[in-house]
Design a protein around this motif. Sequence first.
Motif, short mmCIF file in Angstrom:
data_model
loop_
_atom_site.label_atom_id
_atom_site.label_comp_id
_atom_site.label_asym_id
_atom_site.label_seq_id
_atom_site.Cartn_x
_atom_site.Cartn_y
_atom_site.Cartn_z
N SER A 287 2.48 -23.20 10.37
CA SER A 287 1.52 -24.25 11.10
C SER A 287 -0.43 -24.53 10.66
N VAL A 288 0.01 -25.78 11.35
CA VAL A 288 -1.86 -26.26 10.57
C VAL A 288 -2.36 -24.47 11.47
N GLY A 289 -3.65 -24.00 10.67
CA GLY A 289 -4.54 -22.95 11.82
C GLY A 289 -4.17 -21.52 11.69
N ASP A 290 -2.91 -21.69 10.49
CA ASP A 290 -2.18 -20.07 10.07
C ASP A 290 -2.74 -19.67 9.34
N THR A 291 -3.53 -18.27 8.99
CA THR A 291 -3.77 -17.08 8.31
C THR A 291 -3.85 -16.40 8.02
N PHE A 292 -3.11 -16.17 6.18
CA PHE A 292 -2.80 -15.09 5.28
C PHE A 292 -3.46 -14.42 4.77
N GLU A 293 -3.35 -13.07 4.53
CA GLU A 293 -3.34 -12.65 3.93
C GLU A 293 -3.49 -12.54 2.26
N MET A 294 -3.59 -12.60 1.11
CA MET A 294 -3.30 -12.37 0.33
C MET A 294 -3.42 -11.26 -1.30
N TYR A 295 -2.28 -11.13 -1.60
CA TYR A 295 -2.05 -9.80 -2.10
C TYR A 295 -1.76 -9.69 -3.85
N ILE A 296 -2.17 -8.74 -4.25
CA ILE A 296 -1.62 -8.44 -5.42
C ILE A 296 -0.88 -7.53 -5.99
N GLY A 297 0.33 -7.25 -6.91
CA GLY A 297 0.53 -6.58 -6.39
C GLY A 297 2.05 -6.71 -7.25
N GLY A 298 2.98 -5.83 -6.67
CA GLY A 298 4.74 -5.96 -6.88
C GLY A 298 4.73 -6.38 -8.24
N GLU A 299 3.95 -6.01 -9.06
CA GLU A 299 4.67 -6.29 -10.35
C GLU A 299 4.91 -5.07 -11.12
N LYS A 300 5.91 -5.00 -12.10
CA LYS A 300 6.40 -4.17 -13.05
C LYS A 300 5.37 -3.37 -14.31
N ALA A 301 4.65 -3.15 -14.60
CA ALA A 301 4.21 -2.24 -15.44
C ALA A 301 4.15 -1.27 -16.07
N PRO A 302 4.11 -1.00 -17.62
CA PRO A 302 4.20 -0.21 -18.36
C PRO A 302 3.55 1.68 -18.18
N ASP A 303 4.28 2.09 -17.76
CA ASP A 303 3.70 3.70 -17.60
C ASP A 303 3.87 4.02 -19.33
N ASP A 304 2.23 4.18 -19.89
CA ASP A 304 2.12 4.82 -20.61
C ASP A 304 2.37 5.77 -21.45
N VAL A 305 2.22 7.30 -20.69
CA VAL A 305 2.01 8.33 -20.48
C VAL A 305 3.97 8.59 -20.63
N ARG A 306 4.52 8.47 -19.68
CA ARG A 306 5.61 8.30 -19.97
C ARG A 306 6.34 7.62 -21.34
N ARG A 307 6.03 6.68 -21.65
CA ARG A 307 6.44 6.59 -23.12
C ARG A 307 5.80 7.32 -24.02
N GLY A 308 4.49 8.15 -24.44
CA GLY A 308 4.37 8.46 -24.50
C GLY A 308 3.34 8.00 -25.33
N MET A 309 2.22 6.24 -25.10
CA MET A 309 1.67 5.59 -26.05
C MET A 309 0.25 5.99 -26.28
N ASN A 310 0.42 6.89 -24.59
CA ASN A 310 -1.54 6.82 -25.22
C ASN A 310 -1.91 8.78 -25.58
N LEU A 311 -0.14 9.05 -26.09
CA LEU A 311 -0.82 10.51 -27.06
C LEU A 311 -0.70 10.18 -27.87
N GLN A 312 -1.43 10.90 -29.06
CA GLN A 312 -1.63 11.17 -30.45
C GLN A 312 -0.25 11.24 -31.32
N ARG A 313 -0.29 10.99 -32.15
CA ARG A 313 1.25 12.28 -33.31
C ARG A 313 0.87 12.90 -33.48
#
Length: 401
Positions: A287-313
């Motif tokens: 209803s009118v006047g209801d206040t909500f908090e907004m959030y970012i997040g809850g999205e999938k992101a790559p785990d570069d450490v597990r993938r080895g992306m941040n490790l030099q060959r």
Amino acid sequence: MRALKRCLAATSVVLCSMLLGVQSATSAELAADAPQTYVVQSGDTLWSIAGRFLRDPWLWSEVYEANPGIGDPNLIYPGDVLELRMVGGEPRIRRSRGASGQGGARVVRLSPQVRSSSLTEAVPTISIAAIGPFLTQPYVADSDEIKRASYVVGFPDEHLLAGVNDSIYVRKIRSADQTRFHVLRPGDELRDPDSNELLGYEATFVASAALERVGDPAKLKVVRMERAVSIGDRVIPASEERPLVNFFPKPAPSGARGRIISVLNGVSQIGRYDVVVLNLGERDRVSVGDTFEMYIGGEKAPDDVRRGMNLQRPPAESPFSSGFWLGPDWERKGWLRDEPDADSSLPIHADWRRNQSQYVTPFERSGLLMVFRTFDRVSFGIVLKANRSLHVGDWLAPPPA
């Protein structure tokens, strides 16, 4: 038996009232620099005043004590003096009796009086300039309503477009019971990002028109416009222009979690005082006047450490290995067929797949918004606070209890 039922009902009401009183009395906390008194200034909003006194402005209605006998006791006007008091260890805010707009005492005649002021003079909950165009104009159209709506089919003078004082032909208006109409231009679909349910259409307000003659086509005259009327625009009965109704901010209903599904006025990134569309409406108890908090997040992101992306060959890696050519974000999952002998020189049938290691980003508070207009399945909200960049798809939840 009836007397017993009435007694039990009355007892239930008292107990509920006591529980609600306990809950509200302990939830509001003062801001760190809350003033003892404050003189309401021209240009203030209820939200800004509440923020001066409370850590959580949406709890204003729990601490504000309206003064009886002065018209609408909930309205606050420039010049009113608000006084902070502690009652039973809990904050209470009330207009100071006998206070002038300048903080001095005044003589009050003991005779019946009525305080008469235009509603537009009262302190609004939020900046009216930010939401004025969205208060009465129908910016969201129900999908069935759009399909059934009459539409502009042509113009008497062979115009390509129509403006103020021009006439338009509209299909199938056979009754003169309704004489005022809104002209809309259907826009993008509004769909629930989780269920894909069609919630309505984001409709652009084009013009207002008055009925001149019923029929098929009927004839209408454009009396107010924001953009030129064109063939194909939809025509629906105009709702009664309601005066602005002031309201108190309050926490959104428990469990009413949702998403931002659109932002109006062509904005891509959302900030303070932008108007957004929520995938929650009256059917969700919003209803009118209801206040909500907004959030970012809850999205999938790559785990570069597990993938080895941040490790030099490794420098000694052989160019004759598959890993050298495919890269560290690929790994061998097995063999497609006929695993070769250990002495085989080429793993022809190796099954190489990209490493999809991911994690889900945590939710982080990003701002506050308040609902100021509701429809059946969606609502309009205004962003009152933005801690970081906001986007369509961000999450909404009631403030913590």
